[in-house]
Design a protein around this motif. Structure first.
Motif, short mmCIF file in Angstrom:
data_model
loop_
_atom_site.label_atom_id
_atom_site.label_comp_id
_atom_site.label_asym_id
_atom_site.label_seq_id
_atom_site.Cartn_x
_atom_site.Cartn_y
_atom_site.Cartn_z
N LEU B 22 0.85 -1.20 0.00
CA LEU B 22 0.00 0.00 0.00
C LEU B 22 0.87 1.23 0.00
CD1 LEU B 22 -2.56 -0.57 2.91
CD2 LEU B 22 -3.16 -0.25 0.51
N GLU B 23 0.33 2.33 -0.50
CA GLU B 23 0.99 3.62 -0.31
C GLU B 23 -0.02 4.57 0.31
OE1 GLU B 23 2.76 5.49 -3.65
OE2 GLU B 23 4.10 3.81 -4.07
N LEU B 24 0.27 5.04 1.50
CA LEU B 24 -0.64 5.97 2.15
C LEU B 24 -0.05 7.38 2.04
CD1 LEU B 24 -1.30 3.83 5.36
CD2 LEU B 24 -2.38 3.67 3.12
N PRO B 25 -0.73 8.25 1.29
CA PRO B 25 -0.16 9.56 1.00
C PRO B 25 -0.09 10.46 2.23
CG PRO B 25 -2.41 9.42 0.19
CD PRO B 25 -2.04 8.05 0.67
N ALA B 26 0.89 11.33 2.26
CA ALA B 26 1.07 12.25 3.39
C ALA B 26 -0.09 13.24 3.45
CB ALA B 26 2.39 13.00 3.24
N GLY B 27 -0.44 13.61 4.67
CA GLY B 27 -1.45 14.65 4.87
C GLY B 27 -2.87 14.21 4.62
N LYS B 28 -3.10 12.91 4.38
CA LYS B 28 -4.46 12.44 4.11
C LYS B 28 -4.92 11.52 5.25
CE LYS B 28 -4.87 13.79 -0.34
NZ LYS B 28 -5.35 15.15 -0.46
N ILE B 29 -6.25 11.39 5.35
CA ILE B 29 -6.80 10.42 6.30
C ILE B 29 -7.13 9.15 5.54
CG2 ILE B 29 -8.66 9.90 7.91
CD1 ILE B 29 -9.00 12.86 8.40
N CYS B 30 -6.51 8.06 5.98
CA CYS B 30 -6.73 6.80 5.31
C CYS B 30 -7.38 5.85 6.29
CB CYS B 30 -5.37 6.28 4.86
SG CYS B 30 -5.51 4.76 4.01
N VAL B 31 -8.55 5.30 5.91
CA VAL B 31 -9.31 4.49 6.86
C VAL B 31 -9.22 3.02 6.50
CG1 VAL B 31 -11.57 4.08 7.88
CG2 VAL B 31 -10.91 6.40 7.23
N PHE B 32 -8.82 2.17 7.47
CA PHE B 32 -8.86 0.73 7.29
C PHE B 32 -10.19 0.23 7.83
CE2 PHE B 32 -4.24 -0.84 6.95
CZ PHE B 32 -3.82 0.34 6.38
N ILE B 33 -10.89 -0.54 7.01
CA ILE B 33 -12.17 -1.08 7.47
C ILE B 33 -12.28 -2.52 7.00
CG2 ILE B 33 -13.48 -0.32 5.44
CD1 ILE B 33 -15.78 0.38 7.39
N GLY B 34 -13.14 -3.28 7.66
CA GLY B 34 -13.33 -4.67 7.28
C GLY B 34 -13.92 -5.43 8.44
N PRO B 35 -14.31 -6.69 8.19
CA PRO B 35 -14.93 -7.48 9.26
C PRO B 35 -13.95 -7.71 10.41
CG PRO B 35 -15.04 -8.64 7.15
CD PRO B 35 -14.19 -7.44 6.94
N SER B 36 -14.47 -8.10 11.54
CA SER B 36 -13.65 -8.36 12.71
C SER B 36 -12.61 -9.44 12.41
CB SER B 36 -14.55 -8.80 13.87
OG SER B 36 -13.81 -8.80 15.04
N GLY B 37 -11.38 -9.19 12.80
CA GLY B 37 -10.33 -10.20 12.63
C GLY B 37 -9.67 -10.17 11.27
N CYS B 38 -9.96 -9.14 10.45
CA CYS B 38 -9.40 -9.11 9.09
C CYS B 38 -7.98 -8.58 9.06
CB CYS B 38 -10.30 -8.30 8.16
SG CYS B 38 -10.31 -6.55 8.54
N GLY B 39 -7.49 -8.06 10.19
CA GLY B 39 -6.09 -7.62 10.23
C GLY B 39 -5.87 -6.12 10.26
N LYS B 40 -6.91 -5.36 10.59
CA LYS B 40 -6.77 -3.89 10.63
C LYS B 40 -5.82 -3.44 11.73
CE LYS B 40 -11.22 -3.44 11.48
NZ LYS B 40 -11.73 -4.81 11.46
N THR B 41 -6.10 -3.92 12.95
CA THR B 41 -5.26 -3.54 14.08
C THR B 41 -3.82 -3.99 13.86
OG1 THR B 41 -7.12 -3.60 15.59
CG2 THR B 41 -4.94 -3.84 16.56
N THR B 42 -3.69 -5.21 13.35
CA THR B 42 -2.35 -5.74 13.11
C THR B 42 -1.59 -4.83 12.14
OG1 THR B 42 -3.24 -7.95 13.44
CG2 THR B 42 -1.09 -7.81 12.40
#
Ligand SMILES: Nc1ncnc2c1ncn2[C@@H]1O[C@H](COP(=O)(O)OP(=O)(O)OP(=O)(O)O)[C@@H](O)[C@H]1O
Ligand SMILES: [Mg+2]
Lengths: 272, 364
Positions: B22-42
């Protein structure tokens, strides 16, 4: 002007608040006052043996000796305090350090063993510990300190472990996330949060220690035990009384001081 | 800019994050979403090295994070977690000052900064700086958590369900505040949430994950309007359906319920010839019509009468159908009792009605 009473009318003045406290929680005020009176009386009597003798004569009339000949009450009090202070502070340092060590990731393997060993130590009667210490260390101060030390570790260790284990994981996590090193986490986060529980352990340990230290006299360590044992041997209750009451006053004052110390730390709450 | 390059994180041979790039651009808000246990927190915790990847590289402005000492890295990255984790023995001001203190700022500078941030998050410094965390409401604590993360002015902010524990109304307020805050501060934000509305409202980018993989990484409009596959469509749809249920109150879908006065039970059972409706539920009330029990009929036989605590079982007239649905699913019942003041039984809501509401508009 009905119903126009200003809010300030309902506030209690400092004096009223004090009176309310006297009524609601009289122990807050009465306890310390009694304690200070007890301590002052004890010290005054210890410093003035003739007065002490007079008091004891009144309470136990018709005896021959009222004072312990071999040492003054002041000396005995001093010896007792040194016994407790040395063994108690060593136990606190070792107990807390050991508790910290076995709750770190490196020492966690030993958590179970340390717990078992220290409960085992507690099941030993102090006299037995003394009996074991004497052949190794001879008579006197040293074996008594060692026995008291061994005996005082458990409450400190136990409370240190439970206090640290009860620190909510999320605040440790947050601390780590902010860039604290493990040592900083221990001193900024874990120990302050667990402090109250740990101090409570030290308090228990010291209070028990003050009572148990009277047994030190058996091996010639001196202290208030000397006068109690001598009184028991000679059937002289004036001596037993002097020793026992002095030890009790010491124990109560120590308990009160530690309770105050404990109260000055943050109360761990379960809700947040 | 934050870059993930073939990042894998395995736990005991099972991958929690499975080859993410992934590339998360500077100065932007990037949201991780998905079902429980999909690896967002990780994924989030890999960025500030709370955990280390099994393989792959994460770069922060071109530098692999593994090259930076973990503590130093974390002091330069704001981190907000759902449980906030304010240190309970420290005042609000001290909490905000933690990272500055670790960075060696003097006390005066820390305190000035804390006041400045309290102002920024809308809490008056005079009233709040000396409070202890347990004296704050959930929303206030969350704001302080955000202030604490911003204290040393880090360029990057990691937020793991930061508003998850706040009630829906409070959450919206926090989201709005955070948006306008970041319009000003222009932090690079990585934000984890369960809530699609939150993702759409906050995200410049949405990364939808499933089983440790990225399913779609896109602007919100395209996640909604041009889903890559069936999973994305369903994820968006199911969430929408639940959201829709929140718009209807129980009151407008309530039916008459069949109920029986406790006094009319015969040997602890309802009369055999008692007529009931298709849900098979009979509610037991006391003389004041307060719900006290329930009884199910299946295969023509009455089950045992069970005592219930009205407030645990029922919903109130002002609750939404969504609340009713969660009660229904939680208890495995076909209907839930509706209660008015003092737990008096006034009706019931049925599963069939809720299903009808969703199907009527082509959802689910
Ligand atoms: N320390 C760990 N040990 C073993 N497995 C773990 C560990 N941490 C996470 N996992 C597993 O990795 C997967 C992803 O977990 P993660 O916490 O990233 O999910 P998530 O997307 O944040 O879920 P949620 O929305 O419920 O917070 C889960 O299946 C989880 O069980
Ligand atoms: Mg998570």
């Amino acid at each position: 002007m009905m119903g126009m009473s200003s809010p300030s009318q309902h506030k209690l003045s400092a004096r009223e608040r004090f009176r309310v406290r006297m009524i609601m929680g009289s122990a807050d005020v009465v306890g310390p006052v009694l304690l200070v009176m007890g301590v002052v009386t004890l010290l005054w009597l210890a410093a003035n043996p003739s007065q002490l003798e007079a008091v004891l004569r009144m309470m136990f009339p018709g005896r021959r000796g009222y004072l312990y000949e071999r040492a003054s009450l002041m000396t005995l009090l001093g010896e007792h305090l040194v016994l407790v202070a040395v063994s108690g502070s060593a136990a606190a340092v070792v107990g807390i350090s050991l508790g910290v060590l076995v709750t770190r990731s490196v020492g966690r393997d030993f958590l179970g063993i340390v717990r078992d060993l220290s409960s085992l130590a507690q099941t030993f009667p102090p006299v037995a510990v003394l009996a074991l210490a004497v052949p190794a260390l001879g008579f006197g101060f040293k074996p008594a300190v060692v026995a008291l030390f061994v005996y005082s570790i458990l409450p400190v260790l136990n409370n240190t472990i439970s206090g640290l284990e009860a620190v909510p994981p999320d605040i440790v996590e947050a601390s780590r996330g902010m860039g604290m090193t493990p040592v900083q986490i221990l001193f900024f986060t874990e120990l302050p949060v667990a402090a109250r529980v740990i101090i409570a352990g030290v308090r228990t340990s010291v209070v028990i220690n003050i009572g148990t230290a009277t047994i030190g006299a058996v091996v010639g360590a001196g202290g208030l035990g000397a006068i109690i044992i001598s009184g028991l041997v000679r059937d002289n209750y004036a001596l037993v009384f002097t020793g026992a009451v002095s030890a009790a006053v010491l124990a109560f004052s120590a308990d009160w001081c530690f309770a105050r110390l404990e109260g000055s730390f943050y109360i761990a709450r379960s809700d947040r | 800019m934050i870059e993930f390059e073939h990042v894998v994180k395995e736990y005991n041979g099972v991958s929690a994050v499975n080859d993410i790039s992934l590339e998360l651009p500077a100065g932007k808000i990037c949201v991780f979403i998905g079902p429980s246990g999909c690896g967002k927190t990780t994924s989030l915790r890999l960025i500030n090295r709370m955990i280390e990847p099994s393989s792959g590289t994460i770069r922060l402005d071109g530098t692999p994070v593994s090259k930076i000492r973990a503590e130093e890295l974390r002091r330069g990255i704001g981190y907000v977690i759902q449980s906030v984790g304010l240190l309970p023995h420290m005042s609000v001001r001290e909490n905000i000052g933690i990272v500055p203190r670790l960075l060696g700022w003097d006390k005066h500078k820390r305190d000035t900064r804390a006041d400045e941030l309290l102002e920024l998050i809308g809490l008056s410094p005079g009233a709040y700086r000396d409070k202890l965390p347990h004296e704050l409401s959930g929303g206030e604590a969350q704001r302080v958590g955000v202030a604490r993360a911003l204290a040393a002015d880090p360029p990057v902010l990691l937020m793991d369900e930061p508003f998850g524990a706040v009630d829906p109304l409070g959450r919206e307020v926090l989201q709005r505040e955070f948006l306008s805050l970041n319009r000003e501060l222009k932090k690079t934000v990585v934000f984890v949430t369960h809530d699609l509305d939150e993702a759409i409202r906050l995200g410049d980018r949405i990364v939808l994950m499933r089983n440790g993989k990225v399913v779609q990484d896109d602007i919100p409009e395209r996640i909604l309007g041009a889903p890559h596959n069936e999973f994305v469509r369903e994820f968006v749809g199911a969430d929408r359906a639940l959201k829709r249920l929140s718009c209807f109150t129980v009151e407008s879908y309530m039916h008459k319920a069949v109920f029986l006065d406790r006094a009319l039970l015969q040997n602890g059972r309802p009369p055999e010839d008692m007529q009931i409706n298709g849900t098979g539920m009979l509610w037991i009330v006391d003389a004041g019509e307060v719900l006290v029990g329930m009884c199910r009929r299946s295969g023509g036989n009455w089950g045992d009468v069970r005592e219930v605590r009205a407030e645990e079982l029922g919903v109130s007239t002002v609750n939404s159908l969504r609340d009713a649905l969660s009660r229904l699913l939680g208890r495995g019942m076909k209907a839930v009792p509706v209660l008015s003041d003092g737990n008096r039984l006034v009706g019931e809501v049925r599963l069939t009605d809720i299903e009808a509401v969703n199907q009527s508009d082509g959802y689910v």
